[in-house]
Design an enzyme around this catalytic site. Structure first.
Site, short mmCIF file in Angstrom:
data_model
loop_
_atom_site.label_atom_id
_atom_site.label_comp_id
_atom_site.label_asym_id
_atom_site.label_seq_id
_atom_site.Cartn_x
_atom_site.Cartn_y
_atom_site.Cartn_z
N GLU A 185 10.85 18.79 -24.67
CA GLU A 185 10.18 19.28 -23.49
C GLU A 185 11.05 20.35 -22.71
OE1 GLU A 185 7.38 17.43 -22.74
OE2 GLU A 185 7.54 15.58 -23.69
N HIS A 216 0.25 13.20 -29.55
CA HIS A 216 -0.29 11.73 -29.16
C HIS A 216 -0.75 11.17 -30.41
CE1 HIS A 216 -0.14 12.58 -24.66
NE2 HIS A 216 0.81 12.00 -24.95
N HIS A 261 0.92 18.25 -27.12
CA HIS A 261 0.73 16.89 -26.77
C HIS A 261 -0.63 16.35 -27.37
CE1 HIS A 261 4.00 17.32 -24.03
NE2 HIS A 261 4.12 15.85 -23.81
N ARG A 293 -1.95 22.85 -14.67
CA ARG A 293 -1.13 21.48 -15.07
C ARG A 293 -1.41 21.08 -16.44
NH1 ARG A 293 1.21 16.30 -11.31
NH2 ARG A 293 2.59 15.59 -13.24
N ARG A 343 0.52 -1.30 0.01
CA ARG A 343 -0.27 0.09 0.19
C ARG A 343 0.70 1.18 0.18
NH1 ARG A 343 -2.77 -3.43 3.30
NH2 ARG A 343 -4.60 -4.10 2.28
N LYS A 359 3.66 11.60 -11.22
CA LYS A 359 2.63 10.72 -12.01
C LYS A 359 3.47 9.37 -12.40
CE LYS A 359 -0.35 13.92 -14.48
NZ LYS A 359 -0.70 14.30 -15.91
N LYS A 417 8.39 23.02 -13.98
CA LYS A 417 7.24 22.01 -13.89
C LYS A 417 7.06 22.05 -12.28
CE LYS A 417 5.68 17.26 -14.79
NZ LYS A 417 5.89 15.98 -15.57
N GLU A 423 -3.99 17.88 -11.61
CA GLU A 423 -4.11 18.50 -13.01
C GLU A 423 -5.73 18.82 -13.19
OE1 GLU A 423 -2.30 16.56 -16.24
OE2 GLU A 423 -3.57 17.21 -17.55
N ASN A 464 0.58 20.29 -21.26
CA ASN A 464 0.41 19.26 -22.63
C ASN A 464 0.59 20.05 -23.71
OD1 ASN A 464 -0.30 16.98 -20.90
ND2 ASN A 464 -2.49 17.97 -20.56
N HIS A 491 8.49 9.98 -28.62
CA HIS A 491 7.46 10.86 -27.83
C HIS A 491 7.77 12.52 -28.16
CE1 HIS A 491 4.79 12.80 -24.67
NE2 HIS A 491 5.54 13.18 -24.53
N1 LIG Z 1 5.31 10.63 -15.21
C1 LIG Z 1 5.33 11.66 -16.11
O1 LIG Z 1 4.96 12.42 -15.74
C2 LIG Z 1 5.61 11.51 -17.48
C3 LIG Z 1 6.04 12.32 -18.25
C4 LIG Z 1 6.53 12.39 -19.51
C5 LIG Z 1 6.73 11.04 -20.00
N2 LIG Z 1 6.66 10.01 -19.18
C6 LIG Z 1 6.68 8.58 -19.62
O2 LIG Z 1 8.21 8.23 -20.00
C7 LIG Z 1 8.47 7.28 -20.98
C8 LIG Z 1 9.41 7.96 -21.89
O3 LIG Z 1 10.44 8.34 -21.16
P1 LIG Z 1 12.02 8.30 -22.01
O4 LIG Z 1 11.75 8.96 -23.07
O5 LIG Z 1 13.10 8.42 -20.81
O6 LIG Z 1 11.98 6.80 -22.32
P2 LIG Z 1 12.87 5.32 -21.81
O7 LIG Z 1 12.74 5.36 -20.30
O8 LIG Z 1 12.23 4.39 -22.75
O9 LIG Z 1 14.29 5.71 -22.21
C9 LIG Z 1 14.84 5.76 -23.66
C10 LIG Z 1 15.72 5.11 -23.92
O10 LIG Z 1 16.94 5.52 -23.57
C11 LIG Z 1 17.71 4.72 -22.81
N3 LIG Z 1 18.40 5.24 -21.53
C12 LIG Z 1 18.08 5.97 -20.57
N4 LIG Z 1 18.88 6.80 -20.00
C13 LIG Z 1 20.17 6.42 -20.55
C14 LIG Z 1 21.40 6.72 -20.38
N5 LIG Z 1 21.69 7.67 -19.43
N6 LIG Z 1 22.44 6.20 -21.35
C15 LIG Z 1 21.87 5.38 -22.22
N7 LIG Z 1 20.85 5.01 -22.52
C16 LIG Z 1 19.80 5.42 -21.84
C17 LIG Z 1 16.99 3.57 -22.36
O11 LIG Z 1 17.27 2.17 -21.97
C18 LIG Z 1 15.90 3.57 -23.35
O12 LIG Z 1 16.14 2.59 -24.22
C19 LIG Z 1 7.00 7.17 -21.48
O13 LIG Z 1 6.50 5.99 -21.06
C20 LIG Z 1 6.33 8.36 -21.00
O14 LIG Z 1 4.76 7.87 -20.88
C21 LIG Z 1 6.03 10.04 -17.99
ZN LIG Z 2 5.72 14.88 -22.93
#
Ligand SMILES: NC(=O)c1ccc[n+]([C@@H]2O[C@H](COP(=O)([O-])OP(=O)(O)OC[C@H]3O[C@@H](n4cnc5c(N)ncnc54)[C@H](O)[C@@H]3O)[C@@H](O)[C@H]2O)c1
Ligand SMILES: [Zn+2]
Length: 381
Positions: A194, A260, A256, A249, A130, A152, A235, A245, A253, A274
């Site tokens: 971003e 998306h 986005h 917040r 929990r 999030k 942020k 949100e 987007n 993304h």
């Molecule tokens: N929680 C939130 O508020 C929020 C906001 C935006 C995006 N997201 C989520 O984040 C995800 C995308 O995140 P992302 O773009 O970081 O993708 P990811 O976590 O898949 O990382 C992208 C790639 O880079 C590699 N990588 C990461 N750090 C590295 C490093 N230092 N050196 C070498 N390789 C590295 C990873 O292994 C992966 O292959 C999506 O699922 C999205 O929905 C969440």
């Molecule tokens: Zn984004």
């Protein structure tokens, strides 16, 4: 405005959320301070480090070394890299490993990775017994400026992205800008979209600074720390005012809703990351704002010019395989936009611009003009 910055002491951004407030520590080479900081925060704690295979290759050892040096026990949990791990299967793997590692209510989950690992490990922590606290060590630029801030967490359902999740704030975020040196240039650029977004949506001066300093952000100079810190501050301020949100917040987007739809149209594949979708989406939002007379054409052109200058895609036609695969269909894109959660009673909610540096939530946009706008864009106008 263009004076070179020097690498400085770590910058701390606090996220002001009352009893859930926490620090984001930003700087080159702050990863080795992870252990001592956790030891100070939670003496005697046990930890589990969740990471993916790619990040593990580069950054698991220094992470574990820092924890060990501070006398903190840790277990490693390594998932496959990529969005596929943000799934029921990934959640099962991480949750079962956390239980097997005997991570208790007072222990800590440490997410070391990009947004995938952060969202997955954060959600596993949120539901384990929990709710167990967690620490974010974001290793992608996107994670440092976006996903690690704001609490999030979640996984995808086969029916859609991020459909299962929880708000669960970390207790500490360590953003070491030197870990970004091993990120692929394309991933770095996607995360940069971003960063630029924070300038476009709320900070004209920051946008102008980015126009002048972007190359140093990419090369790893002190401008990188400043850009990450400014983004986190932006942020954090919005999240502190609207954690769940219900209003403001949504400004985050910007780009986005269009983005998306483009990600969905390309099957959430490597054809469009993304951040790349967000870059094109931001340009579309700016151009649509210009068409409505909210900003000048020159303002929209300025946003597009900057994103193009760092090598981001800015036009629908920049998407690989664009012409061949039915992407060039305004109706299909509108259908995908209508599936976005920002649609109410047939009207679209778009984030539009009143200026470069001032975005507004437009909650009642008629679909017809948007469809015509997309048609014109698809025709290359
Ligand atoms: N929680 C939130 O508020 C929020 C906001 C935006 C995006 N997201 C989520 O984040 C995800 C995308 O995140 P992302 O773009 O970081 O993708 P990811 O976590 O898949 O990382 C992208 C790639 O880079 C590699 N990588 C990461 N750090 C590295 C490093 N230092 N050196 C070498 N390789 C590295 C990873 O292994 C992966 O292959 C999506 O699922 C999205 O929905 C969440
Ligand atoms: Zn984004």
């Amino acid at each position: 405005m263009t004076a070179p910055l020097k690498h400085s002491d770590p910058i701390t951004v606090d996220v002001a959320l009352g009893d859930r407030a926490y620090d984001i520590v930003i700087g080159r080479d702050v990863l080795p301070t992870l252990g001592p900081r956790i030891a100070a925060l939670r003496p005697g704690v046990r930890t589990a480090v969740v990471t993916d295979r790619t990040v593990a290759k580069h950054w698991l050892e220094p992470t574990e070394a820092s924890l060990a040096a501070a006398g903190i026990a840790s277990t490693r949990i390594i998932v496959d890299e990529g969005e596929g791990s943000k799934s029921y299967a990934g959640l099962t793997q991480v949750s079962e490993a956390l239980i097997a590692a005997k991570i208790e209510r007072n222990d800590l989950v440490i997410a070391v990775g990009g947004g995938v690992v952060g969202d997955l490990a954060g959600f596993a922590a949120a539901i384990l017994r929990r709710g167990v606290d967690f620490v974010q060590v974001p290793t992608s630029l996107l994670a440092q400026v976006d996903s690690s801030v704001g609490g999030k967490t979640g996984i995808n359902s086969p029916q859609g992205k991020n459909l299962l999740g929880a708000f669960h704030q970390p207790v500490l975020v360590i953003a070491d800008t030197s870990v970004l040196d091993t990120l692929s240039p394309r991933q770095f650029r996607a995360g940069y979209a971003e960063v630029a977004k924070y300038g476009v949506l709320g900070d004209q001066a920051f946008f102008a600074w980015l126009e002048a300093n972007h190359s140093e952000i990419f090369s790893g100079g002190a401008a990188r720390e400043h850009a990450v810190a400014t983004s986190c501050r932006a942020k954090a301020a919005i999240v502190a005012r609207d954690e769940r949100e219900t209003g403001e917040r949504a400004l985050l987007n910007l780009g986005h809703t269009f983005g998306h739809a483009l990600e969905a149209a390309t099957g959430f594949s490597d054809r469009l990351f993304h951040g790349e979708g967000v870059a094109i989406g931001m340009v579309l939002a700016a151009e649509f704002s210009a068409q409505l007379g909210m900003i000048g054409q020159a303002d929209a052109a300025r946003v597009k010019r900057h994103l193009a200058a760092v090598g981001l895609p800015t036009r629908l036609q920049d998407i690989g395989g664009f012409a061949q695969e039915g992407l060039a269909d305004a109706d299909a894109l509108m259908t995908l936009m209508a599936q976005d959660k920002k649609v109410k009673r047939g009207k679209l909610t778009l984030i539009l611009l009143e200026a470069v540096g001032r975005a507004v939530i437009a909650p009642n946009v008629e679909p017809a003009p948007v469809r015509d706008f997309l048609r014109a864009k698809l025709a290359g106008n």
